[in-house]
Design a protein around this motif. Structure first.
Motif, PDB file in Angstrom:
ATOM      1  N   PRO A   1       9.363   6.518 -10.873  1.00 30.16           N
ATOM      2  CA  PRO A   1      10.725   6.114 -10.495  1.00 30.16           C
ATOM      3  C   PRO A   1      10.787   5.662  -9.044  1.00 30.16           C
ATOM      4  N   LEU A   2      11.824   4.926  -8.722  1.00 29.86           N
ATOM      5  CA  LEU A   2      11.985   4.392  -7.375  1.00 29.86           C
ATOM      6  C   LEU A   2      13.090   5.094  -6.603  1.00 29.86           C
ATOM      7  N   ASP A   3      13.467   6.303  -7.066  1.00 31.71           N
ATOM      8  CA  ASP A   3      14.505   7.061  -6.381  1.00 31.71           C
ATOM      9  C   ASP A   3      13.940   8.258  -5.621  1.00 31.71           C
ATOM     10  N   GLY A   4      12.609   8.318  -5.497  1.00 36.49           N
ATOM     11  CA  GLY A   4      11.993   9.412  -4.755  1.00 36.49           C
ATOM     12  C   GLY A   4      11.648  10.634  -5.578  1.00 36.49           C
ATOM     13  N   THR A   5      12.028  10.653  -6.846  1.00 34.53           N
ATOM     14  CA  THR A   5      11.716  11.802  -7.686  1.00 34.53           C
ATOM     15  C   THR A   5      10.279  11.696  -8.199  1.00 34.53           C
ATOM     16  N   GLU A   6       9.799  12.801  -8.777  1.00 32.73           N
ATOM     17  CA  GLU A   6       8.414  12.871  -9.231  1.00 32.73           C
ATOM     18  C   GLU A   6       8.164  11.932 -10.413  1.00 32.73           C
ATOM     19  N   PRO A   7       6.983  11.335 -10.479  1.00 28.76           N
ATOM     20  CA  PRO A   7       6.604  10.575 -11.673  1.00 28.76           C
ATOM     21  C   PRO A   7       6.549  11.486 -12.892  1.00 28.76           C
ATOM     22  N   THR A   8       6.759  10.899 -14.060  1.00 28.32           N
ATOM     23  CA  THR A   8       6.685  11.656 -15.308  1.00 28.32           C
ATOM     24  C   THR A   8       5.574  11.083 -16.174  1.00 28.32           C
ATOM     25  N   LEU A   9       4.893  11.974 -16.889  1.00 30.11           N
ATOM     26  CA  LEU A   9       3.813  11.554 -17.773  1.00 30.11           C
ATOM     27  C   LEU A   9       4.404  10.956 -19.042  1.00 30.11           C
ATOM     28  N   LEU A  10       4.030   9.710 -19.359  1.00 34.01           N
ATOM     29  CA  LEU A  10       4.485   9.074 -20.584  1.00 34.01           C
ATOM     30  C   LEU A  10       3.501   9.314 -21.714  1.00 34.01           C
TER      31      LEU A  10
ATOM     32  N   PHE B   1      16.542  -9.863   0.024  1.00 38.22           N
ATOM     33  CA  PHE B   1      16.056  -8.492   0.122  1.00 38.22           C
ATOM     34  C   PHE B   1      17.123  -7.505  -0.345  1.00 38.22           C
ATOM     35  N   VAL B   2      16.731  -6.543  -1.176  1.00 38.95           N
ATOM     36  CA  VAL B   2      17.653  -5.514  -1.669  1.00 38.95           C
ATOM     37  C   VAL B   2      17.396  -4.196  -0.959  1.00 38.95           C
ATOM     38  N   ARG B   3      16.182  -3.655  -1.103  1.00 39.72           N
ATOM     39  CA  ARG B   3      15.861  -2.402  -0.429  1.00 39.72           C
ATOM     40  C   ARG B   3      14.353  -2.183  -0.467  1.00 39.72           C
ATOM     41  N   ARG B   4      13.919  -1.251   0.367  1.00 38.90           N
ATOM     42  CA  ARG B   4      12.502  -0.888   0.460  1.00 38.90           C
ATOM     43  C   ARG B   4      12.344   0.577   0.063  1.00 38.90           C
ATOM     44  N   VAL B   5      11.355   0.835  -0.801  1.00 36.28           N
ATOM     45  CA  VAL B   5      11.042   2.184  -1.249  1.00 36.28           C
ATOM     46  C   VAL B   5       9.711   2.575  -0.633  1.00 36.28           C
ATOM     47  N   THR B   6       9.685   3.723   0.035  1.00 37.12           N
ATOM     48  CA  THR B   6       8.446   4.194   0.654  1.00 37.12           C
ATOM     49  C   THR B   6       7.712   5.130  -0.298  1.00 37.12           C
ATOM     50  N   MET B   7       6.422   4.893  -0.462  1.00 37.03           N
ATOM     51  CA  MET B   7       5.582   5.781  -1.258  1.00 37.03           C
ATOM     52  C   MET B   7       4.850   6.739  -0.323  1.00 37.03           C
TER      53      MET B   7
ATOM     54  N   LEU C   1       0.819  -1.208   0.000  1.00 34.14           N
ATOM     55  CA  LEU C   1       0.000   0.000   0.000  1.00 34.14           C
ATOM     56  C   LEU C   1       0.849   1.252   0.000  1.00 34.14           C
ATOM     57  N   THR C   2       1.886   1.286   0.820  1.00 37.74           N
ATOM     58  CA  THR C   2       2.734   2.482   0.920  1.00 37.74           C
ATOM     59  C   THR C   2       4.211   2.171   0.745  1.00 37.74           C
ATOM     60  N   GLN C   3       4.551   0.969   0.301  1.00 33.89           N
ATOM     61  CA  GLN C   3       5.951   0.617   0.152  1.00 33.89           C
ATOM     62  C   GLN C   3       6.144  -0.346  -1.001  1.00 33.89           C
ATOM     63  N   ILE C   4       7.360  -0.347  -1.528  1.00 35.17           N
ATOM     64  CA  ILE C   4       7.751  -1.247  -2.603  1.00 35.17           C
ATOM     65  C   ILE C   4       9.026  -1.949  -2.172  1.00 35.17           C
ATOM     66  N   ASP C   5       9.011  -3.273  -2.159  1.00 36.85           N
ATOM     67  CA  ASP C   5      10.193  -4.047  -1.798  1.00 36.85           C
ATOM     68  C   ASP C   5      10.830  -4.610  -3.060  1.00 36.85           C
ATOM     69  N   LEU C   6      12.132  -4.467  -3.162  1.00 38.80           N
ATOM     70  CA  LEU C   6      12.903  -5.008  -4.271  1.00 38.80           C
ATOM     71  C   LEU C   6      13.719  -6.186  -3.770  1.00 38.80           C
ATOM     72  N   LEU C   7      13.626  -7.324  -4.493  1.00 40.53           N
ATOM     73  CA  LEU C   7      14.316  -8.541  -4.100  1.00 40.53           C
ATOM     74  C   LEU C   7      15.091  -9.100  -5.285  1.00 40.53           C
ATOM     75  N   GLU C   8      16.202  -9.755  -4.991  1.00 44.65           N
ATOM     76  CA  GLU C   8      17.015 -10.390  -6.016  1.00 44.65           C
ATOM     77  C   GLU C   8      16.343 -11.686  -6.484  1.00 44.65           C
ATOM     78  N   PRO C   9      16.840 -12.270  -7.601  1.00 42.55           N
ATOM     79  CA  PRO C   9      16.204 -13.497  -8.121  1.00 42.55           C
ATOM     80  C   PRO C   9      16.102 -14.631  -7.110  1.00 42.55           C
ATOM     81  N   GLY C  10      17.044 -14.733  -6.203  1.00 46.67           N
ATOM     82  CA  GLY C  10      16.975 -15.786  -5.192  1.00 46.67           C
ATOM     83  C   GLY C  10      16.060 -15.458  -4.036  1.00 46.67           C
ATOM     84  N   GLY C  11      15.462 -14.272  -4.048  1.00 54.74           N
ATOM     85  CA  GLY C  11      14.571 -13.855  -2.973  1.00 54.74           C
ATOM     86  C   GLY C  11      15.237 -13.010  -1.909  1.00 54.74           C
TER      87      GLY C  11
END
Length: 419
Positions: A200-209, A150-156, A138-148
């Protein structure tokens, strides 16, 4: 409180990977279309050329026994990776089961919890071809490697960048979002049309495609989302207008998006810069909405309304859903030709057409991004699966006679001309 326009969920059918017959052989089948097209058979301008699929069963997982690894709670999605492993996301158990090509369990990823590598209130699990994960909460995105791992968590942040609803991710990690929810923006006008953003997952604003087309608005109540995560969120879902053109997208391997948003038969190819890089069309007219089509749609809505209420009562998500009754349902004048699209493992586009009452039970065209017409699967034939995989693999989320959730994997061997 800001009005929220809900994007339609897409249910797809999928794939054909095995040796497609040469077009010259398909043309020899004769005219299997509706006679409305006057171009040459085997072309986009011509009548349907019907093909039937030859498949073989590979394996089925899903057990009624309560102590085995494949006792599923709620299978939300499935994905294949390039090694033919099948990744099964079970939202009730908050984990992903990785199943090998032989149907055996390889590993379990995630599990209920709030720590690194654990899942909490997951809305979607995106699996890349290399087996890496983008797990949407709901408010976070978790990134995981192929083996499962944990890499990092991005907060929305619902007040700034917003919360993205995304079904796919670009190779660089940016999400393709058909909806971004923000709170506290009552004074800001909504964007026109149906915007597609890169999140984007670096905290910057979304861009309209790209901004997809939509029918002119009518005077009706819109769906609304209110509340907060602490006190509880409330969603009021308006009955809406039936037969609005669906916005559906899928990703080609070169980074372009295949997109439908029209009443007619039109597939747009959207480049990485947001431009329309190509168009695929067929001369198939939409159906006028009559009384029989309206009544069939009302019955589908009643069934969907019951399903939404049942799902909401069984979920642990902090949200209350109130759905308007069928009496509030309105109708567009025409039934759009297309229902959904999917891109298979080899970049072929599977184009689902609506059936005679406007449902998703029509034929399926298979075309290439270059606009070559491969053939049409009949309504009673192979349906698009929930996931495509390498070597002709296709996965279907199903329930057995006892309503036990299962996942069935088949392999497409060939397409053969009908008749």
């Amino acid at each position: 409180m800001r009005n929220l326009t809900m994007a339609n969920a897409t249910t797809a059918r999928r794939r054909c990977l095995a040796p497609f017959l040469p077009l010259a052989l398909l043309v020899a089948c004769g005219d299997a279309g509706d006679g409305s097209a006057n171009g040459a058979a085997g072309t986009l301008d011509g009548p349907d050329v019907i093909v039937n699929a030859v498949t073989e069963e590979v394996f089925t997982v899903g057990s009624v026994v309560g102590d085995t690894w494949d006792t599923f709670g709620n299978v939300r999605s499935v994905h294949f990776d390039a090694q033919s492993n099948l990744h099964i996301f079970d939202s009730q158990l908050d984990h992903i089961l990785v199943v090998g090509p032989d149907g055996s369990l390889v590993r379990t990823v995630g599990g209920r919890g709030e720590g690194p590598g654990e899942f909490d209130n997951v809305t979607r699990a995106i699996v890349a071809r290399d087996g890496s994960y983008t797990v949407m909460g709901l408010t976070q995105i978790d990134l995981l490697e192929p083996g499962g791992e944990f890499v990092r968590r991005v907060t929305m942040d619902p007040m700034t960048t917003g919360m993205a609803l995304a079904r796919m991710a670009l190779p660089d990690g940016r999400l393709v979002a058909t909806q971004i929810m923000r709170f506290g923006e009552d004074e800001q006008p909504e964007e026109p049309g149906r915007p597609i953003h890169l999140f984007p997952l670096d905290g910057t604003e979304p861009t309209l495609l790209y901004t997809a087309w939509e029918l002119p608005e009518e005077d009706e109540d819109e769906s609304e989302l209110s509340g907060d995560l602490e006190s509880g969120m409330r969603m009021r879902v308006a009955a809406g207008r039936a037969f609005e053109p669906r916005l559906d997208i899928d990703l080609l391997t070169d980074g372009r998006l295949a997109l439908i948003d029209s009443i007619g038969y039109r597939i747009k190819l959207i480049g990485p810069d947001g431009s329309v890089a190509g168009m695929i069309e067929r001369p198939i007219a939409p159906l006028p909405v009559d009384d029989a089509i309206r009544e069939a749609e009302r019955e589908r809505y009643r069934e969907a309304e019951a399903g939404v209420l049942e799902s909401a009562s069984n979920t642990s998500l902090p949200i209350q859903i109130n759905r308007e009754g069928v009496e509030g349902r309105t109708f567009a004048d025409e039934v759009p030709v297309l229902y959904s699209i999917k891109v298979d493992w080899e970049d072929r586009i599977w184009v689902e057409r609506r059936g005679p009452t406007g449902d998703d039970d029509g034929p399926i065209d298979i075309v290439t991004p270059e606009g070559d017409y491969i053939g049409t699967l009949p309504p009673e034939g192979l349906r698009t699966p929930d996931a495509f995989g390498p070597g002709g693999l296709m996965a279907y989320i199903e329930s057995d006679d006892l309503d036990v959730p299962t996942v069935r994997v088949v392999r497409l061997i060939a397409l053969e001309p009908q008749g």
